[in-house]
Structures are given as C-alpha cells and as structure tokens.
Design a protein around this motif. Sequence first.
Motif, PDB file in Angstrom:
ATOM      1  N   MET A   1     -12.610 -32.055  -4.838  1.00  0.00           N
ATOM      2  CA  MET A   1     -12.001 -33.204  -5.499  1.00  0.00           C
ATOM      3  C   MET A   1     -10.490 -32.986  -5.583  1.00  0.00           C
ATOM      4  O   MET A   1     -10.011 -31.860  -5.681  1.00  0.00           O
ATOM      5  CB  MET A   1     -12.593 -33.398  -6.898  1.00  0.00           C
ATOM      6  CG  MET A   1     -14.081 -33.717  -6.877  1.00  0.00           C
ATOM      7  SD  MET A   1     -14.876 -33.705  -8.510  1.00  0.00           S
ATOM      8  CE  MET A   1     -14.443 -35.311  -9.128  1.00  0.00           C
ATOM      9  N   ARG A   2      -9.784 -34.094  -5.560  1.00  0.00           N
ATOM     10  CA  ARG A   2      -8.321 -34.045  -5.585  1.00  0.00           C
ATOM     11  C   ARG A   2      -7.822 -35.058  -6.600  1.00  0.00           C
ATOM     12  O   ARG A   2      -8.146 -36.251  -6.508  1.00  0.00           O
ATOM     13  CB  ARG A   2      -7.770 -34.362  -4.194  1.00  0.00           C
ATOM     14  CG  ARG A   2      -6.250 -34.291  -4.055  1.00  0.00           C
ATOM     15  CD  ARG A   2      -5.862 -34.607  -2.625  1.00  0.00           C
ATOM     16  NE  ARG A   2      -4.453 -34.379  -2.345  1.00  0.00           N
ATOM     17  CZ  ARG A   2      -3.491 -35.292  -2.506  1.00  0.00           C
ATOM     18  NH1 ARG A   2      -3.816 -36.513  -2.944  1.00  0.00           N
ATOM     19  NH2 ARG A   2      -2.237 -35.011  -2.225  1.00  0.00           N
ATOM     20  N   MET A  21      -4.245 -41.510 -13.345  1.00  0.00           N
ATOM     21  CA  MET A  21      -4.484 -40.439 -12.381  1.00  0.00           C
ATOM     22  C   MET A  21      -5.445 -40.943 -11.316  1.00  0.00           C
ATOM     23  O   MET A  21      -6.395 -41.657 -11.612  1.00  0.00           O
ATOM     24  CB  MET A  21      -5.061 -39.208 -13.092  1.00  0.00           C
ATOM     25  CG  MET A  21      -4.067 -38.558 -14.049  1.00  0.00           C
ATOM     26  SD  MET A  21      -4.756 -37.169 -14.987  1.00  0.00           S
ATOM     27  CE  MET A  21      -5.608 -38.060 -16.272  1.00  0.00           C
ATOM     28  N   LEU A  22      -5.169 -40.575 -10.074  1.00  0.00           N
ATOM     29  CA  LEU A  22      -5.983 -41.008  -8.945  1.00  0.00           C
ATOM     30  C   LEU A  22      -6.860 -39.854  -8.493  1.00  0.00           C
ATOM     31  O   LEU A  22      -6.363 -38.809  -8.051  1.00  0.00           O
ATOM     32  CB  LEU A  22      -5.082 -41.462  -7.796  1.00  0.00           C
ATOM     33  CG  LEU A  22      -5.781 -42.030  -6.562  1.00  0.00           C
ATOM     34  CD1 LEU A  22      -6.540 -43.316  -6.899  1.00  0.00           C
ATOM     35  CD2 LEU A  22      -4.773 -42.288  -5.439  1.00  0.00           C
ATOM     36  N   LEU A  23      -8.168 -40.044  -8.599  1.00  0.00           N
ATOM     37  CA  LEU A  23      -9.142 -39.045  -8.180  1.00  0.00           C
ATOM     38  C   LEU A  23      -9.599 -39.371  -6.767  1.00  0.00           C
ATOM     39  O   LEU A  23     -10.163 -40.454  -6.527  1.00  0.00           O
ATOM     40  CB  LEU A  23     -10.327 -39.028  -9.139  1.00  0.00           C
ATOM     41  CG  LEU A  23     -11.417 -37.992  -8.868  1.00  0.00           C
ATOM     42  CD1 LEU A  23     -10.882 -36.573  -9.003  1.00  0.00           C
ATOM     43  CD2 LEU A  23     -12.604 -38.210  -9.797  1.00  0.00           C
ATOM     44  N   ASP A  24      -9.354 -38.438  -5.852  1.00  0.00           N
ATOM     45  CA  ASP A  24      -9.555 -38.708  -4.430  1.00  0.00           C
ATOM     46  C   ASP A  24      -8.805 -39.998  -4.090  1.00  0.00           C
ATOM     47  O   ASP A  24      -7.693 -40.187  -4.534  1.00  0.00           O
ATOM     48  CB  ASP A  24     -11.046 -38.736  -4.094  1.00  0.00           C
ATOM     49  CG  ASP A  24     -11.694 -37.366  -4.349  1.00  0.00           C
ATOM     50  OD1 ASP A  24     -10.999 -36.343  -4.178  1.00  0.00           O
ATOM     51  OD2 ASP A  24     -12.876 -37.316  -4.738  1.00  0.00           O
ATOM     52  N   LYS A  45      -8.143 -49.204  -1.863  1.00  0.00           N
ATOM     53  CA  LYS A  45      -9.187 -48.182  -1.761  1.00  0.00           C
ATOM     54  C   LYS A  45      -9.861 -47.885  -3.095  1.00  0.00           C
ATOM     55  O   LYS A  45     -10.903 -47.220  -3.130  1.00  0.00           O
ATOM     56  CB  LYS A  45      -8.585 -46.885  -1.203  1.00  0.00           C
ATOM     57  CG  LYS A  45      -8.045 -47.010   0.208  1.00  0.00           C
ATOM     58  CD  LYS A  45      -7.344 -45.719   0.634  1.00  0.00           C
ATOM     59  CE  LYS A  45      -6.703 -45.863   2.005  1.00  0.00           C
ATOM     60  NZ  LYS A  45      -5.943 -44.634   2.398  1.00  0.00           N
ATOM     61  N   ILE A  46      -9.293 -48.365  -4.182  1.00  0.00           N
ATOM     62  CA  ILE A  46      -9.811 -48.020  -5.512  1.00  0.00           C
ATOM     63  C   ILE A  46     -11.039 -48.866  -5.834  1.00  0.00           C
ATOM     64  O   ILE A  46     -10.962 -50.097  -5.896  1.00  0.00           O
ATOM     65  CB  ILE A  46      -8.719 -48.208  -6.583  1.00  0.00           C
ATOM     66  CG1 ILE A  46      -7.551 -47.261  -6.315  1.00  0.00           C
ATOM     67  CG2 ILE A  46      -9.297 -47.978  -7.986  1.00  0.00           C
ATOM     68  CD1 ILE A  46      -6.332 -47.528  -7.161  1.00  0.00           C
ATOM     69  N   ASP A  47     -12.165 -48.200  -6.037  1.00  0.00           N
ATOM     70  CA  ASP A  47     -13.421 -48.871  -6.358  1.00  0.00           C
ATOM     71  C   ASP A  47     -13.820 -48.731  -7.822  1.00  0.00           C
ATOM     72  O   ASP A  47     -14.648 -49.499  -8.317  1.00  0.00           O
ATOM     73  CB  ASP A  47     -14.565 -48.301  -5.502  1.00  0.00           C
ATOM     74  CG  ASP A  47     -14.421 -48.642  -4.035  1.00  0.00           C
ATOM     75  OD1 ASP A  47     -13.904 -49.743  -3.721  1.00  0.00           O
ATOM     76  OD2 ASP A  47     -14.820 -47.816  -3.187  1.00  0.00           O
TER      77      ASP A  47
END
Length: 254
Positions: A1-2, A21-24, A45-47
């Motif tokens: 994970m990033r 914060m953006l996770l992956d 891209k954010i779901d």
Amino acid sequence: MRLRVLGCSGGIGTDSYTTAMLLDDDVLIDAGTGVGTLALDDLLKIDHVFVTHAHLDHIAFIPFLVDTTGSLRDRPLIVHALPSTLQCLQAHIFNDHIWPDFSCIPDANRPYMRYEPIAVGKTITLGSRKITPLPADHIVPAVGFQMDSGQSSLVFTGDTTASDALWDVINQITNLRYLIVESAFSDAGQEIAVHSKHFYASLLAKELNKLQHAAEIYITHLRQSEAEVTMREISAGVKHCKLHRLMNNQVFEF
C-alpha cells in the motif's frame, strides 16, 4: 500500500492544505482542501472516500470531487463514514441548498455518489487491502483508520483527544509501522483544545507514552503559526520515540 499526503495542516494559506491523503490511486482518507492539488486524471481514479468525521476541514472537497468527476465515471463514488457523519453530509451539504444531492443524480438507479456506513472495529476489505475504523474521542462522532497491507499497518488517528480505547486497539496491532496522530494546538491553546476535544502538545506527549510499539510517529494538523513550538513541546514530553512533522506530498509505503 502507498499513502501520499495531500494536506496535513490545521489551516490554509501558502502551501498549506487541510487533511486529505491518497491511498494507492483509488482511495481518499478524508477530503480536505488537499484534494484540490490533484489533476483531473487522478481525481477520476478515486472510487472511495473514507471520512473520519464531519468537520469541514476533512470533508470540504467531497462536493467538488463528485461534481467534477460524476458525469465522467461509470460507477458511483462511495463515501464511507459513520452513520451520524453520513447524516450530516446529507442534511447539511448534499441537501439541494448548499450543494446538489448527488446520491440521486442523475437518478436513484445511477447516482454519482453512494453512502456506505461504517462501524468501529468492522474491517472493510478492498482487494488485498484492509481498512478498519478505530475509536476516537472528538467533539463530534469520529473515527481513526488502520490501513493494513498484510505486511504492515499505518494508523491515522483522525481528530481526537485522549482515549484509552484508541491506545488499547493500537497496541494490539502487531504489524504497526507508522502512526499519524494529530496535535491541533500547542500548550498555549490548552483551553480551546480541551473544549474542542483536540490534542494539545503536553497531553499528546503523555498519551504517546502509552504506545507499546516501535512505530514511526508523525504529527499532523499543526497550525502554521505554532508548528515548531508544538513539535518542541511534544518532543520534550515523549520518553521513548522520535517524532516527525508530517509534510505535504510525503509518501508512506507499507
């Protein structure tokens, strides 16, 4: 994970953005003004958005995100939050007065946004990733989040004050690598911190001494005008670990 930090300040101003914060590539943890630093391709891209609580500095850009991307997506954006937080969003933001109700636009069968209630301790699994809401004690109902890749975990406390329940859970996370915890005030702001159920420096230092893991600790939600003094005050009271100031665009891999 990033995890990439888009915003971590206690206010706005030059190069200061509120919590996001953006996770992956596809998950937001909170959606403060830091979301506005992303390009359109990134926004698309954010779901999922996982929300710690309903305060504006943590939810301000959900309306803009949905409005910007909704017509360009083939599935709804899912907002994960406590039922009381979702009720606040419905009643006070997406109410057709402050902002359109995108949970039924363009229609109820094909909405741009969908609400998903969460509960403390109930893990949400996204592929191989696990996100678990953690207890928090704030002036409004709130949670933190554990993000677990399977190899290691990062914990973000969200906004909170002292909470034995939170430390009890954190100390049970055997693969804890990173801890991001707030201190909204220096010791000079103790009175307002107590009133608003935020950490102030010496209280956070006392609480950090309850941590039983050798995790890397990062301090967020610092106010521009007192960030350095707050960090010094926290560090002076912590016995067993080194503290770091969380910074915009910082990346954690775990």
